[in-house]
Enzyme design. Structure first.
Site, PDB file in Angstrom:
ATOM      1  CD  GLU A 129      -1.922   2.265   1.493  1.00 28.48           C
ATOM      2  OE1 GLU A 129      -1.920   3.133   0.589  1.00 28.48           O
ATOM      3  OE2 GLU A 129      -1.731   2.519   2.680  1.00 28.48           O
ATOM      4  CB  CYS A 162      -1.247   6.911   1.470  1.00 29.44           C
ATOM      5  SG  CYS A 162      -2.538   5.940   2.266  1.00 29.44           S
ATOM      6  CD  GLU A 210      -3.165  -3.827   4.538  1.00 29.81           C
ATOM      7  OE1 GLU A 210      -3.714  -4.545   5.408  1.00 29.81           O
ATOM      8  OE2 GLU A 210      -1.931  -3.664   4.472  1.00 29.81           O
TER       9      GLU A 210
END
Length: 467
Positions: free
Chosen positions: A231, A265, A444
């Site tokens: 990620e 992010c 995730e």
């Protein structure tokens, strides 16, 4: 590094609060060996019901230690108190979710002839390495730990070198409920991470961090053919059309680029706005951003705490100055002439908008991990989509419009792992998330996390041997 270990700084003051030694190579190998032994001797044969109960216990520990964990996140990550406490709450919800998921059915039974049963199931990979960034130290650690444990793996977690304190506390407390070796931690920077990836007994690596570091993780794991979940970075667009609810969109844009002081992010750091409302909308965003309070994380009312380091603050100022030198129009809060904010020696910056940003500038193209919003305008739907896709990343995107047909078209067309329509930032433990392009791969949260932490297996059972 000192004889006492790596200094851990309070980003709100720049002062050293403690030292945490890096784990040396024998220590990394030892942690993995203990995790492997725990997997083979105890955890692999622990029933799903028992794993579920222990994960519920872990969630209870997070709730019991909420104030202490939030204080540790405030201390080494610079998070305002309310934000840090909310992230502990979310982490506890994640533990609860995977406690339930541990008992969800997986696999299929396939048609077979008489005397034969054929099925597929999923088996744990063994020891999982969880490498966690500095922007959400506790929360992202729990995302990985809870999923891995739910599906029968053991875990060695490595927090970011700047922010080890909450993870260290969590692992220590988890030792009160989990069997020995099931969850352990190693500490340090990139060298420790490389050692962890290269341990033969590590069965998979889950990494959250920069795209450059993610490539290095993938390369390190390739020789051992180890699966990885990555990620990585983002440079996400928020596309605003003239028919949108501009007040709601402006509030969302401010949250999108300033939340967690821009250290997210999925941050909506690129505003792609309809030329017809450009001036009006940017003005709304600038006013809302100027009203945010930049200040010490422990002070009531603080909206934006410090960045993680002085280097991050200096880099932010440098990127904004470069964009300005090339024609970008820099909008700072009234009365401020610099991105940097001198406050008690901490690593503070003001929220900043770079309007009419050069599209080949670092401000438009690079993930900054700071509260910087770069603005470009469009005249047509095709131009809006092209600007949204003007990035190698594909983590998230948001589009704002009152036109249902346009909303559906953009939801289908936007190349991103998370797409929000007339909203931004919604995340919940039941929904799996992932990126595209240079934002990585693997899932995730949610039901699809099982794909990363287990491997499918086909089984044929003959009830009539030699048939």
């Amino acid at each position: 590094m000192t004889a006492a270990g790596r200094p851990i700084l309070d980003p709100a003051t720049g002062r050293t609060v403690t030292h945490v030694p890096d784990t040396d190579p024998p220590g990394v190998a030892g942690a993995v060996a203990r995790a492997e032994a725990a997997f083979c001797d105890v955890w692999a044969d622990t029933s799903p019901a028992r794993r579920a109960g222990l994960l519920r216990d872990l969630g209870d520990l997070l709730r019991q230690d909420r104030d202490e964990l939030a204080a540790l996140e405030r201390l080494d990550a610079g998070k305002p108190t309310a934000r840090a406490a909310g992230e502990v709450d979310f982490a506890a919800q994640v533990a609860d979710w995977f406690a339930a998921a541990a008992r969800y059915p997986v696999g299929e039974t396939h048609p077979a002839g008489p005397g034969m049963r054929t099925y597929t199931d999923r088996v744990p990979v063994g020891v999982c390495a969880a490498i966690v960034p500095n922007n959400y130290p506790l929360l992202l650690a729990v995302w990985k730990i809870a999923a891995a444990l739910a599906y029968g793996n053991t875990v060695v977690v490595k927090p970011a070198p700047e922010t080890p304190l909450s993870v260290r506390r969590l692992v220590g407390r988890a030792g009160e409920v989990l069997p020995e070796g099931v969850l352990s931690a190693v500490y340090g920077g990139a060298a420790t991470g490389r050692l962890l990836c290269e341990q033969p007994a590590v069965g998979m690596v889950s990494f959250t961090g920069s795209t450059a570091a993610g490539r290095e993780v993938a390369r390190r794991c390739a020789d051992g053919l180890k699966p990885v979940c990555l990620e990585l970075g983002g440079k996400s667009p928020v596309v605003v059309f003239r028919d949108a609810d501009l007040d709601a969109a402006a509030r969302a844009v401010v949250t999108a680029f300033t939340g967690n002081t821009g250290q997210v992010c999925v941050a909506g750091s690129r505003l792609v706005v309809d030329r017809a409302v450009h001036e009006e909308f940017v003005s709304r965003v600038a006013k809302l951003a100027a009203d945010l309070k930049v200040g010490p994380p422990g002070e009531p009312g603080t909206d934006l705490g410090p960045l993680i380091s002085q280097a991050a603050a200096d880099r932010t100022a440098e990127v904004v100055a470069q964009a300005a030198a090339r024609g970008g129009q820099v909008i700072l809060p009234p009365g401020r002439s610099s991105v940097l904010h001198d406050l008690d020696g901490g690593f503070y910056v003001h929220p900043v908008i770079v309007d009419r940003v050069p599209l080949d500038s670092r401000a438009w193209r690079k993930e900054l991990f700071a509260p910087v919003l770069s603005v470009a305008t469009f005249g047509t739907d095709d131009e809006a989509l092209a600007l949204a896709h003007d990035t190698a990343y594909g983590l998230s995107a948001s589009v704002w419009t009152a036109d249902a047909d346009r909303a559906e078209r953009f939801a289908r067309a936007l190349r991103a792992g998370l797409v929000w329509v007339n909203t931004w930032g919604d995340t919940q433990e039941t929904v799996s998330v992932s990126g595209l392009g240079q934002s990585g791969y693997g899932r995730e949260l949610g039901i699809h996390a099982v794909e990363g932490y287990t491997r499918p297996r086909a089984v044929w059972v003959a009830h009539r041997p030699g048939r």
